[in-house]
Design a protein around this motif. Structure first.
Motif, PDB file in Angstrom:
ATOM      1  N   ARG A   1      11.367   9.378  -9.267  1.00  0.00           N
ATOM      2  CA  ARG A   1      10.101   9.067  -8.600  1.00  0.00           C
ATOM      3  C   ARG A   1       9.808  10.014  -7.436  1.00  0.00           C
ATOM      4  NH1 ARG A   1       9.462   6.890 -12.507  1.00  0.00           N
ATOM      5  NH2 ARG A   1       9.071   4.705 -13.022  1.00  0.00           N
ATOM      6  N   ASP A   2      10.700  11.003  -7.188  1.00  0.00           N
ATOM      7  CA  ASP A   2      10.494  11.884  -6.031  1.00  0.00           C
ATOM      8  C   ASP A   2       9.451  12.932  -6.356  1.00  0.00           C
ATOM      9  OD1 ASP A   2      12.367  10.551  -4.599  1.00  0.00           O
ATOM     10  OD2 ASP A   2      14.004  11.962  -5.027  1.00  0.00           O
ATOM     11  N   LEU A   3       8.248  12.708  -5.861  1.00  0.00           N
ATOM     12  CA  LEU A   3       7.149  13.622  -6.158  1.00  0.00           C
ATOM     13  C   LEU A   3       7.132  14.764  -5.162  1.00  0.00           C
ATOM     14  CD1 LEU A   3       4.511  10.843  -6.788  1.00  0.00           C
ATOM     15  CD2 LEU A   3       5.397  12.401  -8.522  1.00  0.00           C
ATOM     16  N   VAL A   4       6.809  15.947  -5.673  1.00  0.00           N
ATOM     17  CA  VAL A   4       6.656  17.114  -4.804  1.00  0.00           C
ATOM     18  C   VAL A   4       5.395  17.864  -5.229  1.00  0.00           C
ATOM     19  CG1 VAL A   4       9.107  17.470  -4.247  1.00  0.00           C
ATOM     20  CG2 VAL A   4       8.156  18.469  -6.343  1.00  0.00           C
ATOM     21  N   GLU A   5       4.820  18.577  -4.262  1.00  0.00           N
ATOM     22  CA  GLU A   5       3.629  19.358  -4.569  1.00  0.00           C
ATOM     23  C   GLU A   5       4.029  20.821  -4.768  1.00  0.00           C
ATOM     24  OE1 GLU A   5       0.480  18.983  -1.711  1.00  0.00           O
ATOM     25  OE2 GLU A   5      -0.648  20.652  -2.589  1.00  0.00           O
ATOM     26  N   VAL A   6       3.519  21.423  -5.829  1.00  0.00           N
ATOM     27  CA  VAL A   6       3.795  22.839  -6.072  1.00  0.00           C
ATOM     28  C   VAL A   6       2.481  23.617  -5.950  1.00  0.00           C
ATOM     29  CG1 VAL A   6       5.767  22.345  -7.562  1.00  0.00           C
ATOM     30  CG2 VAL A   6       3.501  22.661  -8.579  1.00  0.00           C
ATOM     31  N   ALA A   7       2.590  24.961  -6.046  1.00  0.00           N
ATOM     32  CA  ALA A   7       1.416  25.810  -5.847  1.00  0.00           C
ATOM     33  C   ALA A   7       0.506  25.807  -7.066  1.00  0.00           C
ATOM     34  CB  ALA A   7       1.880  27.231  -5.559  1.00  0.00           C
ATOM     35  N   ALA A   8      -0.713  26.260  -6.861  1.00  0.00           N
ATOM     36  CA  ALA A   8      -1.673  26.415  -7.962  1.00  0.00           C
ATOM     37  C   ALA A   8      -1.586  27.814  -8.558  1.00  0.00           C
ATOM     38  CB  ALA A   8      -3.082  26.126  -7.467  1.00  0.00           C
TER      39      ALA A   8
ATOM     40  N   GLY B   1       7.890  29.962  -3.794  1.00  0.00           N
ATOM     41  CA  GLY B   1       8.281  28.739  -4.472  1.00  0.00           C
ATOM     42  C   GLY B   1       8.581  27.564  -3.566  1.00  0.00           C
ATOM     43  N   GLU B   2       7.916  27.505  -2.429  1.00  0.00           N
ATOM     44  CA  GLU B   2       8.105  26.357  -1.532  1.00  0.00           C
ATOM     45  C   GLU B   2       7.499  25.103  -2.180  1.00  0.00           C
ATOM     46  OE1 GLU B   2       8.859  26.487   2.182  1.00  0.00           O
ATOM     47  OE2 GLU B   2       9.986  28.242   1.508  1.00  0.00           O
ATOM     48  N   VAL B   3       8.189  24.006  -2.041  1.00  0.00           N
ATOM     49  CA  VAL B   3       7.580  22.739  -2.478  1.00  0.00           C
ATOM     50  C   VAL B   3       7.581  21.773  -1.300  1.00  0.00           C
ATOM     51  CG1 VAL B   3       8.283  23.003  -4.880  1.00  0.00           C
ATOM     52  CG2 VAL B   3       9.758  21.761  -3.312  1.00  0.00           C
ATOM     53  N   ARG B   4       6.596  20.901  -1.304  1.00  0.00           N
ATOM     54  CA  ARG B   4       6.505  19.915  -0.233  1.00  0.00           C
ATOM     55  C   ARG B   4       6.569  18.524  -0.845  1.00  0.00           C
ATOM     56  NH1 ARG B   4       1.225  20.182   2.073  1.00  0.00           N
ATOM     57  NH2 ARG B   4       0.492  21.585   0.458  1.00  0.00           N
ATOM     58  N   SER B   5       7.225  17.629  -0.136  1.00  0.00           N
ATOM     59  CA  SER B   5       7.244  16.249  -0.602  1.00  0.00           C
ATOM     60  C   SER B   5       5.829  15.683  -0.605  1.00  0.00           C
ATOM     61  CB  SER B   5       8.100  15.388   0.327  1.00  0.00           C
ATOM     62  OG  SER B   5       9.413  15.464  -0.060  1.00  0.00           O
ATOM     63  N   HIS B   6       5.583  14.806  -1.522  1.00  0.00           N
ATOM     64  CA  HIS B   6       4.249  14.192  -1.593  1.00  0.00           C
ATOM     65  C   HIS B   6       4.467  12.718  -1.911  1.00  0.00           C
ATOM     66  CE1 HIS B   6       0.116  13.373  -2.715  1.00  0.00           C
ATOM     67  NE2 HIS B   6      -0.224  14.583  -2.281  1.00  0.00           N
ATOM     68  N   ASP B   7       3.706  11.847  -1.253  1.00  0.00           N
ATOM     69  CA  ASP B   7       3.923  10.414  -1.490  1.00  0.00           C
ATOM     70  C   ASP B   7       3.198   9.925  -2.749  1.00  0.00           C
ATOM     71  OD1 ASP B   7       1.295  10.335  -0.744  1.00  0.00           O
ATOM     72  OD2 ASP B   7       1.620   9.296   1.159  1.00  0.00           O
ATOM     73  N   GLY B   8       2.403  10.811  -3.377  1.00  0.00           N
ATOM     74  CA  GLY B   8       1.725  10.409  -4.609  1.00  0.00           C
ATOM     75  C   GLY B   8       0.604   9.416  -4.383  1.00  0.00           C
ATOM     76  N   GLU B   9       0.286   9.165  -3.111  1.00  0.00           N
ATOM     77  CA  GLU B   9      -0.761   8.173  -2.822  1.00  0.00           C
ATOM     78  C   GLU B   9      -2.127   8.842  -2.788  1.00  0.00           C
ATOM     79  OE1 GLU B   9      -0.331   4.866  -2.333  1.00  0.00           O
ATOM     80  OE2 GLU B   9       1.811   5.057  -2.765  1.00  0.00           O
ATOM     81  N   PHE B  10      -3.047   8.295  -3.561  1.00  0.00           N
ATOM     82  CA  PHE B  10      -4.436   8.770  -3.541  1.00  0.00           C
ATOM     83  C   PHE B  10      -5.312   7.526  -3.565  1.00  0.00           C
ATOM     84  CE2 PHE B  10      -2.094  12.095  -5.846  1.00  0.00           C
ATOM     85  CZ  PHE B  10      -2.502  13.247  -5.187  1.00  0.00           C
ATOM     86  N   SER B  11      -6.519   7.649  -3.030  1.00  0.00           N
ATOM     87  CA  SER B  11      -7.429   6.525  -3.188  1.00  0.00           C
ATOM     88  C   SER B  11      -7.962   6.557  -4.621  1.00  0.00           C
ATOM     89  CB  SER B  11      -8.569   6.598  -2.173  1.00  0.00           C
ATOM     90  OG  SER B  11      -9.324   7.753  -2.399  1.00  0.00           O
ATOM     91  N   GLU B  12      -8.226   5.399  -5.150  1.00  0.00           N
ATOM     92  CA  GLU B  12      -8.714   5.230  -6.528  1.00  0.00           C
ATOM     93  C   GLU B  12      -7.876   6.016  -7.542  1.00  0.00           C
ATOM     94  OE1 GLU B  12     -13.012   5.466  -6.993  1.00  0.00           O
ATOM     95  OE2 GLU B  12     -13.193   5.319  -4.809  1.00  0.00           O
ATOM     96  N   PRO B  13      -6.595   5.672  -7.651  1.00  0.00           N
ATOM     97  CA  PRO B  13      -5.743   6.384  -8.608  1.00  0.00           C
ATOM     98  C   PRO B  13      -6.184   6.161 -10.057  1.00  0.00           C
ATOM     99  CG  PRO B  13      -4.624   4.444  -7.752  1.00  0.00           C
ATOM    100  CD  PRO B  13      -5.894   4.582  -6.960  1.00  0.00           C
ATOM    101  N   VAL B  14      -5.931   7.151 -10.876  1.00  0.00           N
ATOM    102  CA  VAL B  14      -6.207   7.040 -12.318  1.00  0.00           C
ATOM    103  C   VAL B  14      -5.048   6.259 -12.929  1.00  0.00           C
ATOM    104  CG1 VAL B  14      -6.510   8.357 -14.450  1.00  0.00           C
ATOM    105  CG2 VAL B  14      -7.379   9.266 -12.277  1.00  0.00           C
ATOM    106  N   THR B  15      -5.345   5.179 -13.623  1.00  0.00           N
ATOM    107  CA  THR B  15      -4.253   4.346 -14.150  1.00  0.00           C
ATOM    108  C   THR B  15      -4.148   4.396 -15.673  1.00  0.00           C
ATOM    109  OG1 THR B  15      -5.719   2.456 -14.174  1.00  0.00           O
ATOM    110  CG2 THR B  15      -4.350   2.739 -12.205  1.00  0.00           C
ATOM    111  N   GLY B  16      -5.147   5.005 -16.317  1.00  0.00           N
ATOM    112  CA  GLY B  16      -5.082   5.084 -17.776  1.00  0.00           C
ATOM    113  C   GLY B  16      -5.953   6.215 -18.277  1.00  0.00           C
TER     114      GLY B  16
END
Ligand SMILES: [Zn+2]
Length: 320
Positions: free
Chosen positions: A66-73, A156-171
Protein backbone atom coordinates in the motif's frame (compact mmCIF):
# COMPACT_ATOMS: atom_id res chain seq x y z
CA UNK A 1 -28.85 -39.40 -49.15
CA UNK A 2 -25.32 -38.25 -49.81
CA UNK A 3 -24.44 -34.66 -49.18
CA UNK A 4 -23.76 -32.56 -52.27
CA UNK A 5 -20.46 -30.72 -52.18
CA UNK A 6 -21.05 -27.26 -50.81
CA UNK A 7 -20.43 -24.57 -53.43
CA UNK A 8 -19.20 -22.01 -50.94
CA UNK A 9 -18.58 -21.98 -47.21
CA UNK A 10 -20.41 -19.15 -45.51
CA UNK A 11 -18.59 -16.27 -43.83
CA UNK A 12 -20.03 -13.33 -41.95
CA UNK A 13 -18.81 -10.58 -39.63
CA UNK A 14 -19.45 -11.27 -35.96
CA UNK A 15 -18.97 -8.73 -33.17
CA UNK A 16 -18.98 -9.72 -29.51
CA UNK A 17 -19.22 -6.57 -27.42
CA UNK A 18 -19.95 -5.93 -23.76
CA UNK A 19 -19.02 -3.43 -21.06
CA UNK A 20 -16.82 -4.85 -18.31
CA UNK A 21 -17.37 -3.06 -15.01
CA UNK A 22 -14.72 -3.44 -12.36
CA UNK A 23 -14.33 -1.86 -8.95
CA UNK A 24 -10.91 -0.54 -8.05
CA UNK A 25 -9.13 -1.37 -4.84
CA UNK A 26 -7.28 1.38 -2.97
CA UNK A 27 -4.14 1.11 -5.12
CA UNK A 28 -5.76 1.21 -8.57
CA UNK A 29 -8.17 3.87 -7.35
CA UNK A 30 -5.25 6.08 -6.29
CA UNK A 31 -3.38 5.37 -9.55
CA UNK A 32 -6.28 6.29 -11.84
CA UNK A 33 -7.44 9.25 -9.73
CA UNK A 34 -3.81 10.43 -9.77
CA UNK A 35 -3.77 10.36 -13.58
CA UNK A 36 -6.84 12.58 -13.56
CA UNK A 37 -4.77 15.02 -11.45
CA UNK A 38 -1.67 14.63 -13.72
CA UNK A 39 0.12 12.65 -11.04
CA UNK A 40 1.67 9.21 -11.67
CA UNK A 41 1.68 6.94 -8.63
CA UNK A 42 3.49 3.68 -8.14
CA UNK A 43 3.92 1.34 -5.20
CA UNK A 44 7.01 0.52 -3.19
CA UNK A 45 7.73 -3.18 -2.62
CA UNK A 46 9.38 -4.65 0.45
CA UNK A 47 12.70 -4.96 -1.39
CA UNK A 48 12.60 -1.27 -2.23
CA UNK A 49 11.55 -1.38 -5.86
CA UNK A 50 8.99 1.02 -7.31
CA UNK A 51 6.35 -0.58 -9.54
CA UNK A 52 4.56 1.56 -12.12
CA UNK A 53 1.83 0.76 -13.00
CA UNK A 54 1.18 -0.26 -9.41
CA UNK A 55 -0.05 -3.66 -8.28
CA UNK A 56 -1.86 -4.55 -5.08
CA UNK A 57 0.33 -7.49 -4.09
CA UNK A 58 4.10 -7.85 -4.00
CA UNK A 59 5.10 -10.07 -6.94
CA UNK A 60 7.92 -11.61 -4.86
CA UNK A 61 6.39 -12.07 -1.40
CA UNK A 62 2.67 -11.89 -2.35
CA UNK A 63 2.18 -9.50 0.58
CA UNK A 64 -0.34 -6.72 0.25
CA UNK A 65 1.39 -3.45 -0.62
CA UNK A 66 0.00 0.00 0.00
CA UNK A 67 3.05 2.32 0.05
CA UNK A 68 2.29 4.78 -2.71
CA UNK A 69 4.97 6.94 -4.26
CA UNK A 70 4.88 9.59 -6.95
CA UNK A 71 7.17 9.23 -9.96
CA UNK A 72 8.01 11.64 -12.79
CA UNK A 73 6.01 12.20 -15.97
CA UNK A 74 9.24 11.67 -17.94
CA UNK A 75 10.97 8.40 -18.66
CA UNK A 76 12.97 6.17 -20.98
CA UNK A 77 11.73 3.77 -23.65
CA UNK A 78 12.93 0.25 -22.84
CA UNK A 79 11.47 -1.46 -25.91
CA UNK A 80 8.98 -0.72 -28.65
CA UNK A 81 7.08 -1.96 -31.71
CA UNK A 82 5.74 0.08 -34.60
CA UNK A 83 2.01 -0.06 -35.24
CA UNK A 84 1.45 0.57 -38.95
CA UNK A 85 -2.31 0.36 -38.88
CA UNK A 86 -4.00 1.62 -35.74
CA UNK A 87 -7.26 -0.11 -35.04
CA UNK A 88 -10.46 1.32 -33.69
CA UNK A 89 -10.18 2.30 -30.02
CA UNK A 90 -6.37 2.49 -29.95
CA UNK A 91 -4.75 5.57 -28.36
CA UNK A 92 -3.87 7.31 -31.66
CA UNK A 93 -5.51 7.08 -35.06
CA UNK A 94 -2.28 7.67 -36.99
CA UNK A 95 0.56 5.10 -37.06
CA UNK A 96 2.43 5.11 -33.74
CA UNK A 97 4.80 3.05 -31.61
CA UNK A 98 3.74 0.82 -28.77
CA UNK A 99 6.35 1.49 -26.10
CA UNK A 100 7.34 0.25 -22.69
CA UNK A 101 8.37 3.32 -20.73
CA UNK A 102 10.29 3.23 -17.46
CA UNK A 103 9.25 6.49 -15.84
CA UNK A 104 11.98 8.30 -13.90
CA UNK A 105 11.87 6.84 -10.43
CA UNK A 106 10.20 3.57 -11.45
CA UNK A 107 11.81 0.14 -11.69
CA UNK A 108 9.23 -1.33 -14.05
CA UNK A 109 7.87 -0.13 -17.36
CA UNK A 110 4.41 1.01 -18.38
CA UNK A 111 2.89 0.07 -21.74
CA UNK A 112 1.54 2.97 -23.78
CA UNK A 113 1.60 4.66 -27.17
CA UNK A 114 4.32 6.98 -28.44
CA UNK A 115 3.40 9.63 -30.98
CA UNK A 116 6.25 9.66 -33.50
CA UNK A 117 6.51 10.53 -37.21
CA UNK A 118 7.82 7.08 -38.12
CA UNK A 119 9.76 4.07 -36.83
CA UNK A 120 13.08 5.82 -37.60
CA UNK A 121 12.23 8.34 -34.89
CA UNK A 122 11.88 5.64 -32.20
CA UNK A 123 14.65 3.85 -30.34
CA UNK A 124 15.17 1.99 -27.09
CA UNK A 125 16.76 4.41 -24.65
CA UNK A 126 15.04 7.49 -26.07
CA UNK A 127 13.67 9.99 -23.61
CA UNK A 128 9.93 10.58 -23.54
CA UNK A 129 7.34 12.41 -21.51
CA UNK A 130 3.64 12.07 -20.93
CA UNK A 131 1.25 14.05 -23.12
CA UNK A 132 -1.80 14.46 -20.92
CA UNK A 133 -5.29 14.25 -22.35
CA UNK A 134 -7.11 17.56 -22.22
CA UNK A 135 -10.12 16.00 -20.56
CA UNK A 136 -9.29 13.48 -17.90
CA UNK A 137 -11.68 11.21 -16.06
CA UNK A 138 -9.52 8.80 -14.07
CA UNK A 139 -8.46 6.25 -16.69
CA UNK A 140 -5.27 5.09 -18.39
CA UNK A 141 -6.40 7.15 -21.39
CA UNK A 142 -5.80 10.27 -19.28
CA UNK A 143 -2.31 9.73 -20.62
CA UNK A 144 -3.10 10.60 -24.24
CA UNK A 145 0.27 9.16 -25.29
CA UNK A 146 4.00 9.72 -24.84
CA UNK A 147 6.07 12.12 -26.92
CA UNK A 148 9.80 12.60 -27.49
CA UNK A 149 11.54 14.71 -24.87
CA UNK A 150 15.16 15.77 -25.27
CA UNK A 151 16.32 16.25 -21.69
CA UNK A 152 18.25 13.81 -19.54
CA UNK A 153 16.64 11.87 -16.72
CA UNK A 154 16.01 13.64 -13.45
CA UNK A 155 17.75 11.11 -11.23
CA UNK A 156 14.73 9.00 -10.45
CA UNK A 157 13.66 10.68 -7.23
CA UNK A 158 10.37 9.43 -5.84
CA UNK A 159 8.23 11.07 -3.21
CA UNK A 160 5.84 9.43 -0.82
CA UNK A 161 2.22 10.11 -1.61
CA UNK A 162 -0.78 9.46 0.63
CA UNK A 163 -2.97 8.57 -2.36
CA UNK A 164 -5.65 10.91 -1.06
CA UNK A 165 -7.62 12.87 -3.64
CA UNK A 166 -11.02 14.48 -3.47
CA UNK A 167 -13.68 12.53 -5.36
CA UNK A 168 -11.59 9.41 -5.95
CA UNK A 169 -12.40 7.15 -8.89
CA UNK A 170 -13.74 3.90 -7.43
CA UNK A 171 -14.69 1.95 -10.54
CA UNK A 172 -14.21 1.83 -14.27
CA UNK A 173 -16.22 0.53 -17.18
CA UNK A 174 -13.95 -1.02 -19.76
CA UNK A 175 -15.69 -1.81 -23.05
CA UNK A 176 -14.61 -5.16 -24.43
CA UNK A 177 -15.09 -5.78 -28.16
CA UNK A 178 -14.01 -8.65 -30.32
CA UNK A 179 -14.36 -8.42 -34.11
CA UNK A 180 -14.45 -11.72 -35.94
CA UNK A 181 -14.99 -12.93 -39.43
CA UNK A 182 -16.88 -16.06 -38.57
CA UNK A 183 -17.05 -19.09 -40.79
CA UNK A 184 -19.34 -21.88 -39.61
CA UNK A 185 -17.51 -24.45 -41.74
CA UNK A 186 -18.82 -26.84 -44.36
CA UNK A 187 -21.30 -28.78 -42.20
CA UNK A 188 -23.09 -25.76 -40.80
CA UNK A 189 -23.00 -24.01 -44.16
CA UNK A 190 -24.97 -26.96 -45.58
CA UNK A 191 -27.30 -26.78 -42.55
CA UNK A 192 -27.93 -23.04 -42.96
CA UNK A 193 -28.40 -23.31 -46.72
CA UNK A 194 -30.95 -26.09 -46.18
CA UNK A 195 -32.78 -23.93 -43.61
CA UNK A 196 -33.33 -21.27 -46.25
CA UNK A 197 -35.31 -23.92 -48.14
CA UNK A 198 -37.24 -24.67 -44.92
CA UNK A 199 -35.52 -28.02 -44.49
CA UNK A 200 -33.71 -29.11 -41.34
CA UNK A 201 -30.75 -31.26 -42.36
CA UNK A 202 -28.41 -33.01 -39.95
CA UNK A 203 -25.49 -35.31 -40.61
CA UNK A 204 -25.10 -38.97 -39.66
CA UNK A 205 -21.99 -40.51 -38.16
CA UNK A 206 -20.92 -43.45 -40.39
CA UNK A 207 -19.67 -45.33 -37.32
CA UNK A 208 -22.29 -45.00 -34.54
CA UNK A 209 -25.09 -43.82 -36.90
CA UNK A 210 -26.13 -40.93 -34.65
CA UNK A 211 -27.67 -37.98 -36.49
CA UNK A 212 -26.34 -34.63 -35.33
CA UNK A 213 -28.51 -31.51 -35.71
CA UNK A 214 -27.11 -28.94 -36.11
CA UNK A 215 -24.17 -30.83 -37.60
CA UNK A 216 -20.62 -29.95 -36.61
CA UNK A 217 -18.89 -31.92 -39.33
CA UNK A 218 -17.61 -34.70 -37.07
CA UNK A 219 -18.90 -37.14 -34.48
CA UNK A 220 -17.47 -36.15 -31.07
CA UNK A 221 -17.78 -39.76 -29.83
CA UNK A 222 -16.20 -41.58 -32.76
CA UNK A 223 -13.91 -38.82 -34.00
CA UNK A 224 -14.84 -39.35 -37.63
CA UNK A 225 -16.33 -36.99 -40.21
CA UNK A 226 -20.11 -37.07 -40.58
CA UNK A 227 -20.68 -37.54 -44.26
CA UNK A 228 -24.34 -38.40 -44.80
CA UNK A 229 -26.90 -35.60 -44.86
CA UNK A 230 -30.20 -36.58 -43.25
CA UNK A 231 -33.35 -34.50 -43.31
CA UNK A 232 -35.02 -34.53 -39.88
CA UNK A 233 -38.19 -33.14 -38.31
CA UNK A 234 -39.73 -30.77 -38.87
CA UNK A 235 -41.69 -31.99 -35.84
CA UNK A 236 -40.02 -32.80 -32.59
CA UNK A 237 -40.35 -33.36 -28.85
CA UNK A 238 -39.49 -31.04 -25.96
CA UNK A 239 -36.93 -32.93 -23.88
CA UNK A 240 -36.31 -30.24 -21.30
CA UNK A 241 -36.94 -26.52 -20.98
CA UNK A 242 -36.55 -23.43 -18.85
CA UNK A 243 -38.72 -20.37 -18.26
CA UNK A 244 -36.90 -17.13 -19.04
CA UNK A 245 -37.81 -14.23 -16.76
CA UNK A 246 -35.00 -11.82 -17.62
CA UNK A 247 -35.50 -9.61 -20.62
CA UNK A 248 -32.49 -9.57 -22.93
CA UNK A 249 -31.40 -6.17 -24.18
CA UNK A 250 -31.64 -6.69 -27.90
CA UNK A 251 -34.50 -9.18 -28.01
CA UNK A 252 -38.02 -8.02 -28.61
CA UNK A 253 -39.63 -10.94 -26.76
CA UNK A 254 -41.92 -10.44 -23.78
CA UNK A 255 -41.01 -12.35 -20.63
CA UNK A 256 -41.72 -14.86 -19.32
CA UNK A 257 -41.14 -17.15 -22.25
CA UNK A 258 -39.89 -20.72 -22.63
CA UNK A 259 -36.63 -21.89 -24.12
CA UNK A 260 -36.46 -25.61 -24.73
CA UNK A 261 -34.34 -28.45 -25.94
CA UNK A 262 -36.14 -30.11 -28.82
CA UNK A 263 -35.33 -33.53 -30.22
CA UNK A 264 -36.45 -33.36 -33.83
CA UNK A 265 -37.86 -36.58 -35.24
CA UNK A 266 -34.93 -38.54 -36.65
CA UNK A 267 -32.24 -36.60 -34.74
CA UNK A 268 -30.07 -38.00 -31.96
CA UNK A 269 -29.19 -34.65 -30.45
CA UNK A 270 -31.56 -31.99 -29.14
CA UNK A 271 -31.32 -28.45 -30.46
CA UNK A 272 -32.59 -25.45 -28.56
CA UNK A 273 -35.29 -23.00 -29.55
CA UNK A 274 -38.06 -20.83 -28.15
CA UNK A 275 -41.52 -22.27 -27.60
CA UNK A 276 -44.60 -20.10 -28.22
CA UNK A 277 -48.27 -20.56 -29.00
CA UNK A 278 -48.90 -22.06 -25.56
CA UNK A 279 -48.96 -20.44 -22.09
CA UNK A 280 -45.46 -20.63 -20.63
CA UNK A 281 -46.64 -22.61 -17.59
CA UNK A 282 -48.17 -25.35 -19.76
CA UNK A 283 -44.97 -26.28 -21.57
CA UNK A 284 -43.79 -29.74 -20.48
CA UNK A 285 -41.35 -32.51 -21.26
CA UNK A 286 -42.71 -34.67 -24.05
CA UNK A 287 -44.69 -31.82 -25.67
CA UNK A 288 -44.82 -32.28 -29.44
CA UNK A 289 -43.86 -29.17 -31.39
CA UNK A 290 -43.26 -27.91 -34.93
CA UNK A 291 -41.33 -24.95 -36.32
CA UNK A 292 -42.88 -21.60 -37.15
CA UNK A 293 -40.66 -20.01 -39.76
CA UNK A 294 -39.45 -16.45 -39.43
CA UNK A 295 -40.88 -13.78 -41.72
CA UNK A 296 -38.02 -14.15 -44.17
CA UNK A 297 -38.52 -17.94 -43.89
CA UNK A 298 -34.79 -18.57 -43.44
CA UNK A 299 -34.91 -20.10 -39.99
CA UNK A 300 -37.48 -21.25 -37.42
CA UNK A 301 -38.46 -18.23 -35.31
CA UNK A 302 -39.91 -20.52 -32.66
CA UNK A 303 -41.68 -23.84 -32.21
CA UNK A 304 -45.38 -24.31 -31.37
CA UNK A 305 -47.44 -27.28 -30.19
CA UNK A 306 -48.65 -29.63 -32.90
CA UNK A 307 -51.64 -30.83 -30.90
CA UNK A 308 -50.43 -34.44 -30.97
CA UNK A 309 -50.43 -36.48 -27.74
CA UNK A 310 -47.25 -36.05 -25.68
CA UNK A 311 -44.34 -38.31 -26.60
CA UNK A 312 -43.61 -41.25 -24.36
CA UNK A 313 -40.61 -40.60 -22.08
CA UNK A 314 -38.79 -43.69 -23.35
CA UNK A 315 -38.72 -42.21 -26.87
CA UNK A 316 -36.58 -39.25 -25.88
CA UNK A 317 -34.95 -40.14 -22.55
CA UNK A 318 -31.55 -40.64 -24.19
CA UNK A 319 -31.56 -37.01 -25.29
CA UNK A 320 -32.49 -35.33 -21.99
ZN1 LIG B 1 -20.20 -41.61 -34.06
Amino acid sequence: MASAPSPEVLRAPLVVEFPFTRSLGPVQSAFLTGLRERTVLGVKTQDGRTLVPPVEYDPVTADEIRDLVEVAATGTVTTWAWNHEPRRGQPLDTPFAWVLVKLDGADTALLHALDAPGPDAVSSGMRVRIRWAEERAGAITDIACFEAYDEEGGGGEVRSHDGEFSEPVTGIVAPARLDYTYSPGGAQTRYINALSGQKIVGERCPSCHKVYVPPRGACPTCGVATTDAVEVGPRGTVTTYCIVNIKAKNLDIEVPYVYAHIALDGADLALHARIAGIPYDQVRMGLRVEPVWADDARFPDHYRPTGEPDADYDTYKEMV
